[in-house]
Design a protein around this motif. Structure first.
Motif, PDB file in Angstrom:
ATOM      1  N   ARG A 268      45.999  47.930  43.280  1.00 25.47           N
ATOM      2  CA  ARG A 268      45.067  49.013  42.953  1.00 25.47           C
ATOM      3  C   ARG A 268      45.449  49.680  41.639  1.00 25.47           C
ATOM      4  O   ARG A 268      44.575  50.002  40.815  1.00 25.47           O
ATOM      5  CB  ARG A 268      45.029  50.037  44.087  1.00 25.47           C
ATOM      6  N   ARG A 286      31.545  52.494  44.523  1.00 25.02           N
ATOM      7  CA  ARG A 286      32.040  53.069  45.773  1.00 25.02           C
ATOM      8  C   ARG A 286      33.437  53.650  45.588  1.00 25.02           C
ATOM      9  O   ARG A 286      34.169  53.272  44.667  1.00 25.02           O
ATOM     10  CB  ARG A 286      32.099  51.996  46.869  1.00 25.02           C
ATOM     11  N   ASP A 287      33.813  54.536  46.517  1.00 26.45           N
ATOM     12  CA  ASP A 287      35.178  55.060  46.533  1.00 26.45           C
ATOM     13  C   ASP A 287      36.107  54.153  47.319  1.00 26.45           C
ATOM     14  O   ASP A 287      37.329  54.191  47.137  1.00 26.45           O
ATOM     15  CB  ASP A 287      35.201  56.462  47.151  1.00 26.45           C
ATOM     16  N   THR A 288      35.546  53.356  48.238  1.00 28.05           N
ATOM     17  CA  THR A 288      36.356  52.450  49.042  1.00 28.05           C
ATOM     18  C   THR A 288      35.830  51.034  48.885  1.00 28.05           C
ATOM     19  O   THR A 288      34.671  50.819  48.506  1.00 28.05           O
ATOM     20  CB  THR A 288      36.304  52.830  50.536  1.00 28.05           C
ATOM     21  N   ARG A 290      36.435  48.593  46.670  1.00 29.56           N
ATOM     22  CA  ARG A 290      35.920  48.373  45.321  1.00 29.56           C
ATOM     23  C   ARG A 290      36.082  46.916  44.916  1.00 29.56           C
ATOM     24  O   ARG A 290      36.950  46.203  45.409  1.00 29.56           O
ATOM     25  CB  ARG A 290      36.668  49.267  44.333  1.00 29.56           C
TER      26      ARG A 290
END
Length: 294
Positions: A268, A286-288, A290
């Motif tokens: 990440r 998106r925040d999650t 990705r």
């Protein structure tokens, strides 16, 4: 793995551009349209021989465009982002659904050199004997052969849109001597074109290939610039496994951090660093969960 630093990214301006007379001409007759498609395909042929174009990535992205077109042919509403999710959100044992199956078929079709076995892997619902027969159904010049293959498959299996277009593109690749299938026909054809025959189908294929070759050349230039920039910043990456991660970005349309050869947190961080350097972009918003790619 190490990457050579480009002397200057502006060198990519040597990538040949599609002549304006190909993109602006308004041809109506089969003869004139065939001439323009020949010029467009010849130009694409030169681009596909360039080392500065990330060829595997180009094929993967064109496969996504082809899948999007085929999904639209079937009356479904999924777009490119939905198809990415359909593939990347799969877990072991999951069923991809109709749209996901279409996307997987095109991705598998471009992964390996063209052969009956490779096409069988991409099209598991089609018998290998049938694939070999259809692949050899056409003859003559490249577009004529591809159109004949397309017609042969759809005559025998009228609902096999994906298989017909995959095999027709494979026939086109074989005629040009390309090792890998390059998805071109699907993105340029209309749904109604798949019900045409003879000269009408050939004309539709020529028109489709002009559109798709122009787009493939534009995409090639864009990916070449992005690949050069990624290679230029690669030496700044300190993470072990960074070279393998860069190689994945150079060959795949999109990559989830969990797929990188790094621990989760390091993966990440690497993706965030590459976004910061302008070398890759986050593709979902998106925040999650990705996805990142050139």
């Amino acid at each position: 793995m190490t990457f050579a630093r480009p002397d200057h990214i502006s060198n990519l301006e040597t990538l040949p551009r599609m002549p304006s007379w190909v993109t602006s001409a308004r041809a109506e007759t089969l003869e004139d349209v065939a001439f323009l498609s020949g010029a467009a395909l010849n130009h694409l042929y030169l681009v596909l021989g360039r080392e500065d174009v990330p060829q595997a990535l180009l094929r993967d992205r064109l496969a996504l465009r082809a899948a999007e077109a085929c999904v639209a042919f079937s009356g479904r509403l999924e777009r490119a982002g939905d198809l990415r999710d359909a593939v990347h959100l799969l877990r072991s044992g999951d069923l991809p659904g109709p749209a996901g199956e279409t996307c997987l078929a095109w991705r598998r079709a471009v992964e390996r050199p063209v052969s009956t076995k490779a096409l069988g892997r991409a099209l598991p619902a089609s018998e290998s004997g049938k694939i070999a027969m259809w692949l050899n159904a056409g003859k003559g010049a490249p577009v004529t052969r591809a159109a004949m293959v397309l017609e042969a498959v759809l005559t025998e299996a009228p609902r096999a849109d994906v298989a017909s277009l995959v095999i027709a593109d494979a026939a086109l690749a074989q005629t040009f001597g390309w090792d890998h299938l390059v998805p071109l026909l699907a993105a340029g054809l209309k749904r109604a074109d798949l019900r045409k025959q003879g000269d009408d189908l050939r004309l539709a294929c020529h028109r489709a290939l002009i559109l798709s070759a122009v787009e493939a050349v534009r995409l090639s230039a864009d990916l070449a610039r992005r690949a050069a920039h990624l290679k230029a910043v690669a030496p700044k990456l300190r993470a072990k496994g960074g070279g393998g991660a860069v190689e994945m970005f150079l060959t795949r349309d999109a990559v989830a951090p969990s797929a990188l050869p790094l621990p989760d947190r390091a993966a990440r961080r690497l993706c965030d660093r590459l976004v910061e350097l302008g070398a890759v972009r986050e593709m979902t918003g998106r925040d999650t969960f990705r996805l990142y790619g050139l």
